[in-house]
Design a protein around this motif. Structure first.
Motif, mmCIF file in Angstrom:
data_model
loop_
_atom_site.group_PDB
_atom_site.id
_atom_site.type_symbol
_atom_site.label_atom_id
_atom_site.label_comp_id
_atom_site.label_asym_id
_atom_site.label_seq_id
_atom_site.Cartn_x
_atom_site.Cartn_y
_atom_site.Cartn_z
ATOM 1 N N ILE A 1 -0.171 -3.756 3.918
ATOM 2 C CA ILE A 1 -0.629 -5.070 4.549
ATOM 3 C C ILE A 1 -1.817 -5.456 4.993
ATOM 4 C CG2 ILE A 1 0.160 -4.403 6.939
ATOM 5 C CD1 ILE A 1 1.548 -7.360 5.410
ATOM 6 N N ASP A 2 -2.625 -4.612 5.276
ATOM 7 C CA ASP A 2 -4.202 -4.760 5.492
ATOM 8 C C ASP A 2 -4.989 -5.292 4.403
ATOM 9 O OD1 ASP A 2 -3.685 -3.984 8.086
ATOM 10 O OD2 ASP A 2 -4.586 -2.143 7.828
ATOM 11 N N THR B 1 -4.826 0.153 -7.201
ATOM 12 C CA THR B 1 -5.947 -0.161 -6.416
ATOM 13 C C THR B 1 -6.702 -1.413 -7.077
ATOM 14 O OG1 THR B 1 -7.676 0.984 -7.894
ATOM 15 C CG2 THR B 1 -6.607 1.972 -6.029
ATOM 16 N N LYS B 2 -7.632 -1.838 -6.581
ATOM 17 C CA LYS B 2 -8.324 -3.335 -6.906
ATOM 18 C C LYS B 2 -8.295 -3.187 -8.428
ATOM 19 C CE LYS B 2 -11.607 -6.459 -5.565
ATOM 20 N NZ LYS B 2 -12.903 -6.631 -4.528
ATOM 21 N N ASN B 3 -8.823 -2.116 -8.947
ATOM 22 C CA ASN B 3 -9.262 -2.127 -10.553
ATOM 23 C C ASN B 3 -8.542 -1.018 -11.161
ATOM 24 O OD1 ASN B 3 -11.322 -4.040 -10.090
ATOM 25 N ND2 ASN B 3 -12.729 -2.576 -9.073
ATOM 26 N N GLU C 1 -7.696 2.477 -0.030
ATOM 27 C CA GLU C 1 -7.924 1.736 -1.092
ATOM 28 C C GLU C 1 -7.033 1.162 -1.984
ATOM 29 O OE1 GLU C 1 -10.751 3.647 -3.852
ATOM 30 O OE2 GLU C 1 -11.892 4.640 -2.065
ATOM 31 N N ILE C 2 -5.703 1.767 -1.620
ATOM 32 C CA ILE C 2 -4.589 1.149 -2.283
ATOM 33 C C ILE C 2 -4.008 0.145 -1.780
ATOM 34 C CG2 ILE C 2 -2.069 1.946 -2.446
ATOM 35 C CD1 ILE C 2 -2.882 4.941 -1.933
ATOM 36 N N LEU C 3 -3.681 -0.752 -2.851
ATOM 37 C CA LEU C 3 -3.225 -2.085 -2.567
ATOM 38 C C LEU C 3 -1.829 -2.192 -2.511
ATOM 39 C CD1 LEU C 3 -5.073 -4.338 -5.159
ATOM 40 C CD2 LEU C 3 -5.544 -4.029 -2.903
ATOM 41 N N MET D 1 -7.975 9.337 4.817
ATOM 42 C CA MET D 1 -6.864 10.235 4.383
ATOM 43 C C MET D 1 -6.973 9.999 2.880
ATOM 44 S SD MET D 1 -2.999 10.441 4.805
ATOM 45 C CE MET D 1 -2.639 12.014 5.162
ATOM 46 N N LYS D 2 -6.911 11.113 2.341
ATOM 47 C CA LYS D 2 -6.830 11.147 0.731
ATOM 48 C C LYS D 2 -5.300 11.535 0.083
ATOM 49 C CE LYS D 2 -11.694 10.977 0.377
ATOM 50 N NZ LYS D 2 -12.157 10.113 -0.393
ATOM 51 N N LEU D 3 -4.935 11.108 -0.796
ATOM 52 C CA LEU D 3 -3.835 11.313 -1.814
ATOM 53 C C LEU D 3 -4.503 12.006 -3.115
ATOM 54 C CD1 LEU D 3 -1.469 8.333 -1.433
ATOM 55 C CD2 LEU D 3 -1.184 10.727 -0.400
#
Length: 125
Positions: free
Chosen positions: A74-75, A37-39, A22-24, A1-3
């Motif tokens: 949480i993942d 996200t990570k970066n 990809e969202i933290l 799914m995309k935002l």
């Protein structure tokens, strides 16, 4: 799914599609919603974390309210610091701590810890 999210606060750089997984975390500073996200950090048009949380829960996605200013995936949590009530996400190297989020005690801490342990158990099976 995309935002669909903005690359900058004013949206002048245009919009991009971001894979939800990809969202933290989502954070708020009371005037805007930031997506980490990570970066990178992106900006989101919703005006409250509660509204985002409602949408994500309706889609059965693994985002949990950590405290008033953090909604975490949480993942993507790799570690929980029980002493300081924080969650950590993976850094640039596997197993390395990256970004962090605070967790409110006692409101959300126990629930996040239980979900984290449950997911860790599934990964080890």
């Amino acid at each position: 799914m995309k935002l669909v999210v903005a690359r900058d606060e004013d949206g002048k750089s245009g919009l991009v599609e971001l894979d939800v997984m990809e969202i933290l975390k989502f954070t708020t500073d009371k005037t805007r919603i930031l997506i980490h996200t990570k970066n990178d950090v992106y900006y989101f048009p919703f005006d409250s974390l509660e509204k985002i949380q409602n949408v994500l829960q309706a889609l059965n996605l693994p985002f949990v309210r950590a405290d008033r200013g953090n909604l975490v995936n949480i993942d993507k949590v790799i570690e929980i610091d029980e002493k300081y009530a924080k969650v950590y996400f993976e850094g640039d190297k596997p197993g390395e701590r990256g970004k962090e989020a605070t967790v409110s005690r006692p409101t959300n801490y126990r629930r996040i810890l239980d979900l984290f342990r449950e997911r860790q158990g599934r990964k080890n099976e």
